[in-house]
Motif scaffolding. Structure first.
Motif, PDB file in Angstrom:
ATOM      1  N   CYS A   1       0.818  -1.215   0.000  1.00 57.31           N
ATOM      2  CA  CYS A   1       0.000   0.000   0.000  1.00 57.31           C
ATOM      3  C   CYS A   1       0.851   1.262   0.000  1.00 57.31           C
ATOM      4  CB  CYS A   1      -0.869   0.036   1.256  1.00 57.31           C
ATOM      5  SG  CYS A   1      -1.904  -1.405   1.494  1.00 57.31           S
TER       6      CYS A   1
ATOM      7  N   GLU B   1       1.812   4.905   1.518  1.00 54.05           N
ATOM      8  CA  GLU B   1       1.857   5.405   2.895  1.00 54.05           C
ATOM      9  C   GLU B   1       0.560   6.149   3.207  1.00 54.05           C
ATOM     10  OE1 GLU B   1       4.198   8.399   0.347  1.00 54.05           O
ATOM     11  OE2 GLU B   1       3.805   6.250   0.351  1.00 54.05           O
ATOM     12  N   ASP B   2       0.152   6.124   4.483  1.00 54.33           N
ATOM     13  CA  ASP B   2      -1.146   6.672   4.888  1.00 54.33           C
ATOM     14  C   ASP B   2      -1.366   8.120   4.474  1.00 54.33           C
ATOM     15  OD1 ASP B   2      -1.921   4.278   5.984  1.00 54.33           O
ATOM     16  OD2 ASP B   2      -1.553   4.879   8.059  1.00 54.33           O
ATOM     17  N   ASP B   3      -0.333   8.942   4.525  1.00 51.71           N
ATOM     18  CA  ASP B   3      -0.519  10.372   4.258  1.00 51.71           C
ATOM     19  C   ASP B   3      -0.321  10.755   2.790  1.00 51.71           C
ATOM     20  OD1 ASP B   3       2.210   9.963   4.244  1.00 51.71           O
ATOM     21  OD2 ASP B   3       2.684  11.658   5.547  1.00 51.71           O
TER      22      ASP B   3
ATOM     23  N   CYS C   1      -4.682   8.667   1.141  1.00 49.14           N
ATOM     24  CA  CYS C   1      -4.785   7.215   1.263  1.00 49.14           C
ATOM     25  C   CYS C   1      -5.531   6.790   2.535  1.00 49.14           C
ATOM     26  CB  CYS C   1      -3.379   6.610   1.233  1.00 49.14           C
ATOM     27  SG  CYS C   1      -3.353   4.820   1.328  1.00 49.14           S
ATOM     28  N   ALA C   2      -5.142   7.327   3.686  1.00 51.89           N
ATOM     29  CA  ALA C   2      -5.749   6.929   4.963  1.00 51.89           C
ATOM     30  C   ALA C   2      -7.243   7.237   4.994  1.00 51.89           C
ATOM     31  CB  ALA C   2      -5.045   7.609   6.130  1.00 51.89           C
TER      32      ALA C   2
ATOM     33  N   LYS D   1     -10.196   4.466   5.766  1.00 51.77           N
ATOM     34  CA  LYS D   1     -11.232   4.671   6.801  1.00 51.77           C
ATOM     35  C   LYS D   1     -12.626   4.540   6.198  1.00 51.77           C
ATOM     36  CE  LYS D   1      -8.367   7.673   9.593  1.00 51.77           C
ATOM     37  NZ  LYS D   1      -8.043   9.077   9.867  1.00 51.77           N
TER      38      LYS D   1
END
Length: 194
Positions: A132, A134-136, A159-160, A164
């Motif tokens: 994946c 990265e979340d940010d 992405c995050a 969610k």
């Protein structure tokens, strides 16, 4: 698995052409990360086929799957038919995920798939490695991937925030199809193309 995932991303970018694997890998995919899920499906109680995991798409860029000799993985064709992905010793299955579909402006499609349990009295085991962003990371299809004269069909998103959205949607928890990246970030009439 991380090294294999990096190599698979390079191969996927090669499929898009224009030397994308050389020009875009470092800037777009260098900070990806992965996680491994071990799946143990209990055998069906009846002699009928039973869904072990209903139809879904993966939220990742790519997913690398190992399934044991029991099998049961099916992928949905463009025509809507379910095709068995039979286990073959020494092979892995690579699925495109929702994040890669959005990043590629749907030049690559996230595969709808499911697990069907067919054998009584036998557990089915699989390993899935999800690679994946990265979340940010802000997911936006680069201009050179969209192509001259074409429009983006996904609005940029973090992405995050998408993860969610998928984990809390009303139609089904976690990875169930029903709400996907096109529901989250698709841009109006362009989505009819999908």
């Amino acid at each position: 698995m991380s090294q294999l995932s990096k190599r698979m991303i390079e191969v996927v970018l090669m499929c898009l052409g224009n030397d994308f694997e050389k020009r875009l890998y470092e800037s777009e995919f260098n900070n990806c990360n992965g996680y491994l899920r071990i799946n143990n499906y209990s055998p069906p109680e009846s002699t009928k086929e039973v869904e072990g995991l209903g139809m879904h798409t993966d939220m990742s860029c790519i997913t690398i799957v190992y399934q044991d000799e029991i099998g049961g993985l099916q992928v949905r064709s463009k025509e809507g038919k379910w095709m068995d992905i039979n286990p073959c010793e020494g092979t892995l299955v690579v699925n495109i995920g929702d994040l890669m579909q959005a990043w590629s402006n749907a030049n690559l499609r996230s595969s709808e798939h499911r697990v069907v349990l067919k054998q009584q009295h036998v557990n089915r085991l699989s390993l899935a490695f999800f690679w994946c962003f990265e979340d940010d990371k802000v997911i936006i299809s680069p201009n050179e991937v969209v192509g001259e004269g074409n429009s983006r069909i996904y609005q940029p998103f973090v992405c995050a925030d998408y993860l969610k959205f998928r984990e809390s949607n009303e139609k089904g928890k976690f990875e169930k199809v029903g709400f996907t990246v096109k529901d989250f970030a698709g841009i109006g009439e362009c989505m009819e193309l999908l």
